[in-house]
Write a protein that holds these residues in place. Structure first.
Motif, PDB file in Angstrom:
ATOM      1  N   PRO A 142      37.646  41.451  42.992  1.00 20.89           N
ATOM      2  CA  PRO A 142      39.054  41.940  41.948  1.00 20.89           C
ATOM      3  C   PRO A 142      37.250  41.728  41.176  1.00 20.89           C
ATOM      4  O   PRO A 142      36.227  40.942  41.373  1.00 20.89           O
ATOM      5  CB  PRO A 142      39.526  41.110  41.465  1.00 20.89           C
ATOM      6  N   HIS A 192      37.256  39.524  38.115  1.00 18.77           N
ATOM      7  CA  HIS A 192      37.253  38.122  37.477  1.00 18.77           C
ATOM      8  C   HIS A 192      36.245  37.746  38.637  1.00 18.77           C
ATOM      9  O   HIS A 192      35.384  36.318  38.215  1.00 18.77           O
ATOM     10  CB  HIS A 192      38.097  37.299  37.561  1.00 18.77           C
ATOM     11  N   ALA A 248      33.294  46.637  42.459  1.00 23.46           N
ATOM     12  CA  ALA A 248      35.142  45.931  41.019  1.00 23.46           C
ATOM     13  C   ALA A 248      35.675  47.102  40.908  1.00 23.46           C
ATOM     14  O   ALA A 248      36.588  46.857  41.156  1.00 23.46           O
ATOM     15  CB  ALA A 248      34.211  44.447  40.199  1.00 23.46           C
ATOM     16  N   GLU A 253      43.783  40.010  44.547  1.00 22.97           N
ATOM     17  CA  GLU A 253      44.028  40.270  43.412  1.00 22.97           C
ATOM     18  C   GLU A 253      44.784  38.798  42.363  1.00 22.97           C
ATOM     19  O   GLU A 253      46.061  38.400  42.920  1.00 22.97           O
ATOM     20  CB  GLU A 253      44.817  41.690  43.070  1.00 22.97           C
ATOM     21  N   ASP A 254      44.380  38.346  41.005  1.00 20.23           N
ATOM     22  CA  ASP A 254      45.484  37.342  40.161  1.00 20.23           C
ATOM     23  C   ASP A 254      44.990  35.715  41.536  1.00 20.23           C
ATOM     24  O   ASP A 254      45.528  34.790  40.991  1.00 20.23           O
ATOM     25  CB  ASP A 254      46.777  37.543  40.711  1.00 20.23           C
ATOM     26  N   THR A 255      43.822  35.920  42.341  1.00 26.14           N
ATOM     27  CA  THR A 255      43.879  34.391  42.766  1.00 26.14           C
ATOM     28  C   THR A 255      42.896  33.855  41.997  1.00 26.14           C
ATOM     29  O   THR A 255      41.859  34.175  41.155  1.00 26.14           O
ATOM     30  CB  THR A 255      42.689  34.489  44.176  1.00 26.14           C
TER      31      THR A 255
END
Length: 401
Positions: free
Chosen positions: A4, A6, A38, A218-220
């Motif tokens: 991802p 980030h 990414a 995603e979003d971890t």
């Protein structure tokens, strides 16, 4: 995509690049690789905008990566954009691949992952490794590695390195298994036992599972505790996006945290360890079931059918897990706990007692508990992706092959 957006940064094991013009060029090549990886595909202009370099500088870097076979051009971007369309770039589906391997108590597994994060080859052998000498086990693993590499090479890939996940403590040299109680291995240097054609990294399976969660889901969040379980139980402690390894590299041995000091003896030499209450074999004993090939499937099936012995055993396992996790949560204050490995498949019956125990024992507000979407695949995927990320972190190191 391999990670991802980030988390477009080195893994923490990448070689530090010198503060020279050459070092800056290598860092900028890595920034381009991470940006394209990414997003899936980007134009040169979009890459320049994301990493803050001029279009001319990015174009030079992209051309070098194209010549090295690490990036490829997909053709003009989709119509409808203002101005002259640029050529879309993507990391190559050919060239270097990460080879990940896993030594489990009852299985061996190997996979090849390309720079796009796609699994391109895979091999698995089921059968117990408990009590077997390291040499025949690693000999069988080497056979699977060669099988996977041969399949990957037929698709235009070549191995950029080999990473091996093991259920035990690994020294900071990244190749010596200091202690793996459930295999009965002590002070085993895997380097001489594996093919010397590959750059080798060995790490604890829970660490690779935690890194897979960080990179692939995603979003971890960047602060979490990842709990991985089969027969043994381990944890990866991720703090600000990096593994907390400890002085000797042994951090995360959650399975050998005592939950009842006067409890049954453990293979580690202690008593009442978490593994004696929440490991797969422990839950099967508590449920009065004989171990089978698919232990998690057996437990989940019986629990779904309303078997009260199994449900009670899982409730007790969740309580023990909550007791063991309480100390980690009070010390580290992570954003979430992630249940991976076998625990992911048993989460519906573990979570109520686990969450109740955490709410009762933690000093602050209850810490959310999430279930990994990677499940038992996490350690193997994390191992393979750790090699992929070494390529993204320093493409110059592999471009001269």
């Amino acid at each position: 995509m391999t990670a991802p957006p980030h988390d477009a940064r080195p893994t923490g094991r990448a070689r530090a690049l010198p503060d020279t013009q050459q070092g800056m060029r290598r860092r900028n090549l890595a920034r381009v690789m991470h940006a394209v990886s990414a997003e899936g595909s980007l134009s040169r202009a979009a890459v320049a905008s994301r990493i803050g370099l001029t279009r001319a500088a990015v174009s030079t870097l992209v051309d070098e990566l194209i010549r090295a076979g690490l990036i490829e051009e997909l053709g003009p971007e989709r119509p409808g954009r203002v101005g002259r369309p640029g050529s879309a770039l993507a990391v190559s589906g050919h060239g270097p691949a990460g080879i990940g391997a896993e030594v489990g108590v009852d299985h061996l597994a190997v996979c090849a992952v390309d720079l796009r994060g796609e699994v391109r080859a895979r091999a698995v052998r089921h059968g117990t490794n408990r009590g077997r000498a390291p040499e025949p086990v690693i000999g069988e693993l080497t056979g699977l590695v060669r099988q996977v590499v041969a399949e990957a090479e037929r698709e235009g890939l070549w191995p950029a390195g080999l990473a091996v996940a093991v259920p035990g403590l690994v020294a900071r040299d990244g190749r010596t298994v200091v202690r793996a109680p459930n295999l009965d291995w002590n002070d085993v240097d895997l380097g001489p036992l594996l093919p010397d054609a590959y750059s080798l990294t060995v790490d604890n399976e829970a660490n690779f599972g935690g890194l897979a969660e960080l990179w692939l889901v995603e979003d971890t969040p960047r602060d979490f505790v990842h709990v991985s379980a089969e027969i043994g139980i381990g944890a990866a402690l991720v703090v600000d996006g990096s593994l907390l390894r400890g002085t000797r590299g042994f951090a995360g041995e959650l399975g050998h945290v005592p939950v009842r000091p006067d409890g049954p003896a453990c293979v580690c030499g202690g008593r009442g360890c978490l593994e004696q209450y929440a490991g797969e074999e422990a839950v099967l004993r508590a449920a009065r079931l004989e171990p089978g090939g698919d232990r998690v499937g057996l437990l989940a099936g019986r629990a779904t059918d309303g078997d009260e012995d199994v449900r009670r055993a899982l409730r007790e396992a969740g309580t023990a897990l909550g007791i063991a996790l309480t100390g980690a949560l009070n010390l580290l204050d992570p954003e979430v706990v992630v249940l991976g490995g076998a625990l992911a498949g048993l989460a519906p019956w573990l979570l109520p007692s686990l969450e109740s125990e955490l709410a009762r024992r933690t000093a602050g507000p209850p810490c959310p508990v999430l279930v990994s979407r990677l499940g038992p695949e996490g350690p193997l995927l994390g191992a393979a992706h750790s090699v992929v990320r070494t390529v993204l972190d320093d493409p110059v190191a592999v471009s001269g092959r």
